[in-house]
Design an enzyme around this catalytic site. Structure first.
Site, PDB file in Angstrom:
ATOM      1  CB  THR A   7      -0.929   0.044   1.233  1.00  0.00           C
ATOM      2  OG1 THR A   7      -1.736   1.231   1.174  1.00  0.00           O
ATOM      3  CG2 THR A   7      -0.154   0.087   2.548  1.00  0.00           C
ATOM      4  CB  ALA A  10       0.578   7.714   5.255  1.00  0.00           C
ATOM      5  CD  GLU A  40      -4.477   1.022 -15.101  1.00  0.00           C
ATOM      6  OE1 GLU A  40      -5.600   1.513 -15.309  1.00  0.00           O
ATOM      7  OE2 GLU A  40      -3.797   0.409 -15.947  1.00  0.00           O
ATOM      8  CG  ASP A  69      -9.282  -2.236  -2.918  1.00  0.00           C
ATOM      9  OD1 ASP A  69      -8.446  -1.389  -3.278  1.00  0.00           O
ATOM     10  OD2 ASP A  69     -10.477  -2.193  -3.281  1.00  0.00           O
ATOM     11  CG  ASP A 155     -11.681   7.152  10.054  1.00  0.00           C
ATOM     12  OD1 ASP A 155     -12.448   6.260   9.654  1.00  0.00           O
ATOM     13  OD2 ASP A 155     -10.487   6.944  10.332  1.00  0.00           O
TER      14      ASP A 155
HETATM   15  O1  LIG Z   1     -12.428   6.855   6.903  1.00  0.00           O
HETATM   16  C1  LIG Z   1     -11.855   5.878   6.500  1.00  0.00           C
HETATM   17  N1  LIG Z   1     -11.366   4.985   7.400  1.00  0.00           N
HETATM   18  C2  LIG Z   1     -10.788   3.844   7.066  1.00  0.00           C
HETATM   19  O2  LIG Z   1     -10.354   3.075   7.933  1.00  0.00           O
HETATM   20  C3  LIG Z   1     -10.702   3.594   5.676  1.00  0.00           C
HETATM   21  N2  LIG Z   1     -10.231   2.578   4.989  1.00  0.00           N
HETATM   22  C4  LIG Z   1     -10.392   2.906   3.703  1.00  0.00           C
HETATM   23  N3  LIG Z   1     -10.969   4.110   3.563  1.00  0.00           N
HETATM   24  C5  LIG Z   1     -11.279   4.844   2.332  1.00  0.00           C
HETATM   25  O3  LIG Z   1     -11.173   3.990   1.243  1.00  0.00           O
HETATM   26  C6  LIG Z   1     -10.036   4.308   0.457  1.00  0.00           C
HETATM   27  C7  LIG Z   1      -9.284   3.060   0.153  1.00  0.00           C
HETATM   28  O4  LIG Z   1      -8.957   2.955  -1.209  1.00  0.00           O
HETATM   29  P1  LIG Z   1      -7.820   1.931  -1.598  1.00  0.00           P
HETATM   30  O5  LIG Z   1      -8.056   0.655  -0.868  1.00  0.00           O
HETATM   31  O6  LIG Z   1      -7.633   1.890  -3.053  1.00  0.00           O
HETATM   32  O7  LIG Z   1      -6.528   2.581  -0.912  1.00  0.00           O
HETATM   33  P2  LIG Z   1      -5.571   3.753  -1.381  1.00  0.00           P
HETATM   34  O8  LIG Z   1      -5.712   4.008  -2.855  1.00  0.00           O
HETATM   35  O9  LIG Z   1      -5.767   4.903  -0.481  1.00  0.00           O
HETATM   36  O10 LIG Z   1      -4.122   3.105  -1.088  1.00  0.00           O
HETATM   37  P3  LIG Z   1      -3.524   1.726  -1.708  1.00  0.00           P
HETATM   38  O11 LIG Z   1      -3.559   0.718  -0.584  1.00  0.00           O
HETATM   39  O12 LIG Z   1      -4.401   1.309  -2.846  1.00  0.00           O
HETATM   40  O13 LIG Z   1      -2.122   2.053  -2.091  1.00  0.00           O
HETATM   41  C8  LIG Z   1      -9.190   5.205   1.329  1.00  0.00           C
HETATM   42  O14 LIG Z   1      -8.349   6.061   0.571  1.00  0.00           O
HETATM   43  C9  LIG Z   1     -10.239   5.935   2.117  1.00  0.00           C
HETATM   44  O15 LIG Z   1     -10.792   6.960   1.342  1.00  0.00           O
HETATM   45  C10 LIG Z   1     -11.179   4.542   4.773  1.00  0.00           C
HETATM   46  N4  LIG Z   1     -11.732   5.687   5.176  1.00  0.00           N
HETATM   47 MG   LIG Z   2      -5.801   2.439  -4.106  1.00  0.00          MG
END
Ligand SMILES: O=c1[nH]c(=O)c2ncn([C@@H]3O[C@H](COP(=O)(O)OP(=O)(O)OP(=O)(O)O)[C@@H](O)[C@H]3O)c2[nH]1
Ligand SMILES: [Mg+2]
EC number: 3.6.1.66
Length: 196
Positions: A7, A10, A40, A69, A155
């Site tokens: 991921t 952060a 992607e 995800d 959150d």
């Molecule tokens: O309030 C929140 N509390 C959480 O605990 C939480 N967990 C996920 N999310 C939302 O869902 C997206 C994930 O998208 P996502 O899984 O593609 O991750 P990402 O693109 O940020 O990073 P990566 O892991 O893909 O590199 C995130 O960006 C957040 O907007 C959360 N929001």
């Molecule tokens: Mg992502």
């Protein structure tokens, strides 16, 4: 023992560091890896995207990895933002803009129709072996405004079911007891041997 989380978020990394520390496991992420690729997310489900991220990174570095995800699923708007949670208001992944878009879409939705859940799908991928996928949920509803400053993402607008607090008002100890991520990780606890 150390595990690579596939991921670049952060907020997720901090939560994994906290939760894995209890198991005596150290965490690194793609934020520590120079020139790590941007995988992607072309899937239509959390599981498909988790698998894509984990398998690409495991094969690239020839290591077992975990990917996450996750996202927010809101009933009144057909499950959106769902797999588009990170990029809901644009590719710049701006948490504030994403929340504003949701609050705007939910402006006239009455309290009893504001139900929602956070979903977290974790994939454990190992080079040449079958990928393991688990999922955790956290139920709640969408507030009318942002409150609280802890956590990340949505959150501040997510009211935790059975409480009058948003997820962003909980301490990290509290969030990491009840969150979708904690519940998914709990399902992997018996399978940690896959990672080492
Ligand atoms: O309030 C929140 N509390 C959480 O605990 C939480 N967990 C996920 N999310 C939302 O869902 C997206 C994930 O998208 P996502 O899984 O593609 O991750 P990402 O693109 O940020 O990073 P990566 O892991 O893909 O590199 C995130 O960006 C957040 O907007 C959360 N929001
Ligand atoms: Mg992502």
């Amino acid at each position: 023992m150390k595990v690579l989380i596939a991921t670049k978020n952060a907020g997720k990394v901090k939560e994994f560091e906290f939760m894995f520390a209890e198991m005596g496991v150290e965490v690194s992420s793609l934020l520590d890896v120079e020139d790590a690729p941007e995988v992607e997310e072309t899937g239509t489900t959390f599981a498909e995207n988790a698998r894509l991220k984990a398998e690409e990174i495991a094969n690239l570095y020839n290591l077992p990895v975990i990917s996450d995800d996750s996202g927010l699923v809101i009933d009144a708007i057909g499950g959106r933002p769902g797999v588009f949670s990170a990029r809901y208001a644009g590719i710049e992944k701006d948490d504030d803009k994403n929340m504003d878009k949701v609050l705007d879409e939910m402006r006239s939705v009455p309290e009893h129709e504001r139900t929602a859940r956070f979903v977290c799908t974790l994939a454990v991928a190992r080079p040449g072996k079958a990928t393991v996928i688990v999922e955790g949920h956290c139920e709640g509803s969408i507030a009318y405004k942002k409150t609280g400053s802890h956590g990340f993402g949505y959150d501040p607008i997510f009211l935790v079911q059975g409480t009058s607090n948003t997820m962003a008002e909980l301490t990290k100890e509290e969030k990491n007891q009840i969150s979708h991520r904690a519940k998914a990780l709990a399902k992997l606890k018996d399978q940690m041997h896959l990672l080492f």
